[in-house]
Design an enzyme around this catalytic site. Structure first.
Site, PDB file in Angstrom:
ATOM      1  N   ARG A 177      29.834  15.431  -9.781  1.00  0.00           N
ATOM      2  CA  ARG A 177      30.849  14.469 -10.222  1.00  0.00           C
ATOM      3  C   ARG A 177      30.917  14.382 -11.738  1.00  0.00           C
ATOM      4  O   ARG A 177      31.744  13.631 -12.259  1.00  0.00           O
ATOM      5  CB  ARG A 177      30.485  13.081  -9.689  1.00  0.00           C
ATOM      6  CG  ARG A 177      31.257  12.702  -8.422  1.00  0.00           C
ATOM      7  CD  ARG A 177      30.599  11.461  -7.912  1.00  0.00           C
ATOM      8  NE  ARG A 177      31.457  10.530  -7.277  1.00  0.00           N
ATOM      9  CZ  ARG A 177      31.434  10.311  -5.946  1.00  0.00           C
ATOM     10  NH1 ARG A 177      30.669  11.011  -5.162  1.00  0.00           N
ATOM     11  NH2 ARG A 177      32.195   9.384  -5.442  1.00  0.00           N
ATOM     12  N   ARG A 196      33.527   0.090   4.197  1.00  0.00           N
ATOM     13  CA  ARG A 196      32.571   0.181   3.098  1.00  0.00           C
ATOM     14  C   ARG A 196      32.784  -0.943   2.104  1.00  0.00           C
ATOM     15  O   ARG A 196      33.924  -1.291   1.806  1.00  0.00           O
ATOM     16  CB  ARG A 196      32.748   1.528   2.383  1.00  0.00           C
ATOM     17  CG  ARG A 196      31.906   2.613   3.001  1.00  0.00           C
ATOM     18  CD  ARG A 196      32.197   3.953   2.434  1.00  0.00           C
ATOM     19  NE  ARG A 196      32.202   4.008   0.979  1.00  0.00           N
ATOM     20  CZ  ARG A 196      32.302   5.151   0.296  1.00  0.00           C
ATOM     21  NH1 ARG A 196      32.393   6.299   0.942  1.00  0.00           N
ATOM     22  NH2 ARG A 196      32.308   5.149  -1.012  1.00  0.00           N
ATOM     23  N   ARG A 251      36.477   3.078  -9.320  1.00  0.00           N
ATOM     24  CA  ARG A 251      36.084   4.419  -8.851  1.00  0.00           C
ATOM     25  C   ARG A 251      37.115   5.459  -9.268  1.00  0.00           C
ATOM     26  O   ARG A 251      36.770   6.582  -9.623  1.00  0.00           O
ATOM     27  CB  ARG A 251      35.888   4.412  -7.328  1.00  0.00           C
ATOM     28  CG  ARG A 251      34.596   3.680  -6.920  1.00  0.00           C
ATOM     29  CD  ARG A 251      34.599   3.272  -5.468  1.00  0.00           C
ATOM     30  NE  ARG A 251      34.624   4.376  -4.558  1.00  0.00           N
ATOM     31  CZ  ARG A 251      35.101   4.300  -3.305  1.00  0.00           C
ATOM     32  NH1 ARG A 251      35.591   3.154  -2.843  1.00  0.00           N
ATOM     33  NH2 ARG A 251      35.082   5.345  -2.533  1.00  0.00           N
ATOM     34  N   LYS A 254      37.861  14.419   1.291  1.00  0.00           N
ATOM     35  CA  LYS A 254      36.716  15.338   1.208  1.00  0.00           C
ATOM     36  C   LYS A 254      35.832  15.239   2.451  1.00  0.00           C
ATOM     37  O   LYS A 254      35.494  16.240   3.063  1.00  0.00           O
ATOM     38  CB  LYS A 254      35.858  15.038  -0.036  1.00  0.00           C
ATOM     39  CG  LYS A 254      36.588  15.141  -1.350  1.00  0.00           C
ATOM     40  CD  LYS A 254      35.655  14.985  -2.552  1.00  0.00           C
ATOM     41  CE  LYS A 254      34.978  13.641  -2.686  1.00  0.00           C
ATOM     42  NZ  LYS A 254      35.899  12.523  -3.032  1.00  0.00           N
ATOM     43  N   ARG A 306      40.407   2.034   5.292  1.00  0.00           N
ATOM     44  CA  ARG A 306      39.474   2.993   5.900  1.00  0.00           C
ATOM     45  C   ARG A 306      38.417   2.296   6.758  1.00  0.00           C
ATOM     46  O   ARG A 306      37.870   1.261   6.403  1.00  0.00           O
ATOM     47  CB  ARG A 306      38.788   3.781   4.774  1.00  0.00           C
ATOM     48  CG  ARG A 306      37.727   4.737   5.249  1.00  0.00           C
ATOM     49  CD  ARG A 306      37.457   5.802   4.237  1.00  0.00           C
ATOM     50  NE  ARG A 306      36.685   5.331   3.090  1.00  0.00           N
ATOM     51  CZ  ARG A 306      36.219   6.134   2.145  1.00  0.00           C
ATOM     52  NH1 ARG A 306      36.457   7.433   2.199  1.00  0.00           N
ATOM     53  NH2 ARG A 306      35.531   5.650   1.130  1.00  0.00           N
TER      54      ARG A 306
HETATM   55  P1  AMP Z   1      31.218   8.421  -2.169  1.00  0.00           P
HETATM   56  O1  AMP Z   1      30.829   8.096  -0.761  1.00  0.00           O
HETATM   57  O2  AMP Z   1      31.183   9.883  -2.450  1.00  0.00           O
HETATM   58  O3  AMP Z   1      32.514   7.780  -2.587  1.00  0.00           O
HETATM   59  O4  AMP Z   1      30.080   7.774  -3.111  1.00  0.00           O
HETATM   60  C1  AMP Z   1      29.839   6.374  -3.121  1.00  0.00           C
HETATM   61  C2  AMP Z   1      29.099   5.993  -4.384  1.00  0.00           C
HETATM   62  O5  AMP Z   1      27.815   6.655  -4.421  1.00  0.00           O
HETATM   63  C3  AMP Z   1      29.780   6.394  -5.682  1.00  0.00           C
HETATM   64  O6  AMP Z   1      30.770   5.466  -6.094  1.00  0.00           O
HETATM   65  C4  AMP Z   1      28.588   6.442  -6.633  1.00  0.00           C
HETATM   66  O7  AMP Z   1      28.176   5.143  -7.015  1.00  0.00           O
HETATM   67  C5  AMP Z   1      27.493   7.044  -5.758  1.00  0.00           C
HETATM   68  N1  AMP Z   1      27.496   8.533  -5.831  1.00  0.00           N
HETATM   69  C6  AMP Z   1      27.753   9.409  -4.821  1.00  0.00           C
HETATM   70  N2  AMP Z   1      27.683  10.672  -5.257  1.00  0.00           N
HETATM   71  C7  AMP Z   1      27.375  10.596  -6.584  1.00  0.00           C
HETATM   72  C8  AMP Z   1      27.188  11.562  -7.618  1.00  0.00           C
HETATM   73  N3  AMP Z   1      27.309  12.877  -7.391  1.00  0.00           N
HETATM   74  N4  AMP Z   1      26.867  11.101  -8.854  1.00  0.00           N
HETATM   75  C9  AMP Z   1      26.729   9.796  -9.117  1.00  0.00           C
HETATM   76  N5  AMP Z   1      26.918   8.830  -8.208  1.00  0.00           N
HETATM   77  C10 AMP Z   1      27.244   9.220  -6.946  1.00  0.00           C
END
Ligand code: AMP
Length: 213
Positions: A88, A155, A166, A13, A122
């Site tokens: 999400r 990360r 996740r 994404k 990554r």
């Molecule tokens: P990502 O970088 O998109 O994988 O997001 C990293 C973390 O941020 C996720 O595992 C969640 O803990 C939090 N997060 C990001 N976007 C959301 C969302 N739309 N709703 C809830 N938690 C989020």
């Protein structure tokens, strides 16, 4: 135009959104990046969010909505934006409907083995956010971003146990959104077998799908 990217963590994404943001001239909004900014800045919201992020869990809908709203109200979002990592949950999709009209949802479908491999290796540029992979997309100089020379990092939630959680959370809470948007005629699918193609090629394919919509 408002574009939503759907897909499990590691489906690309962020990579495709960061290419399309330049081609379309609208900002790329990653709620994950916004959350990490809050955590880094040590805000109250950031401190609360860190506990969820470190466990691989979702931040409660009302908190993430607050973070999103602060961002989409900025003037650069007036002509639209690309959402990466939001919504999400079905509840978040309903919240989004109240503040913006989504034009298209791009669903990226990638097998779990590919995802685990991608996330475990990554690397991300701390400065410009460019994404590399220690195995498949190495930077020219180890630890240094090809684009801006910034330092690369891993990360904390890209650890195997957290990745597993996740992916579970994705299946349980986010996958139902595929049907949610399909029913509304907004979903386009990007096929898995093309995922070994260079990111620029996949991004162009996505762009064609967007233009056809
Ligand atoms: P990502 O970088 O998109 O994988 O997001 C990293 C973390 O941020 C996720 O595992 C969640 O803990 C939090 N997060 C990001 N976007 C959301 C969302 N739309 N709703 C809830 N938690 C989020």
């Amino acid at each position: 135009m408002i574009i939503v990217f759907l897909g499990p963590p590691g489906s690309g994404k962020g990579t495709y959104a960061s290419i399309l943001t330049k081609k379309l001239g609208i900002p790329h909004i990653s709620t994950g990046d916004l959350v990490r900014d809050e955590i880094k800045a040590g805000t109250k919201l950031g401190k609360e969010a860190a506990e969820y992020v470190n466990r691989g869990e979702l931040i409660p809908d009302e908190k993430i909505l607050e973070i999103l709203k602060n961002r989409v109200l900025k003037p650069d979002c007036a002509k639209g934006f690309i959402l990466d990592g939001y919504p999400r949950t079905v509840n978040q999709a309903e919240d989004l409907n109240k503040i913006a009209k989504v034009d298209i949802v791009v669903n990226l479908n990638v097998p779990d083995e590919v995802i685990i491999e991608r996330l475990a290796y990554r690397l991300i540029c701390r400065n410009c956010g460019a994404i590399y992979n220690e195995k498949t997309l190495k930077p020219k100089k180890p630890g240094v971003c090809d684009i801006c020379g910034g330092p690369l990092y891993k990360r904390e939630d890209d650890e195997p146990e957290v990745i597993k959680e996740r992916l579970n959370v994705y299946r349980e809470k986010t996958q139902p959104l595929i049907d949610f948007y399909k029913k509304r005629g907004l979903l386009v699918e990007v096929k898995t077998e093309k995922f070994n193609a260079p990111p620029e090629e996949v991004a162009n394919e996505i762009l064609n799908l967007i233009n056809k919509k």
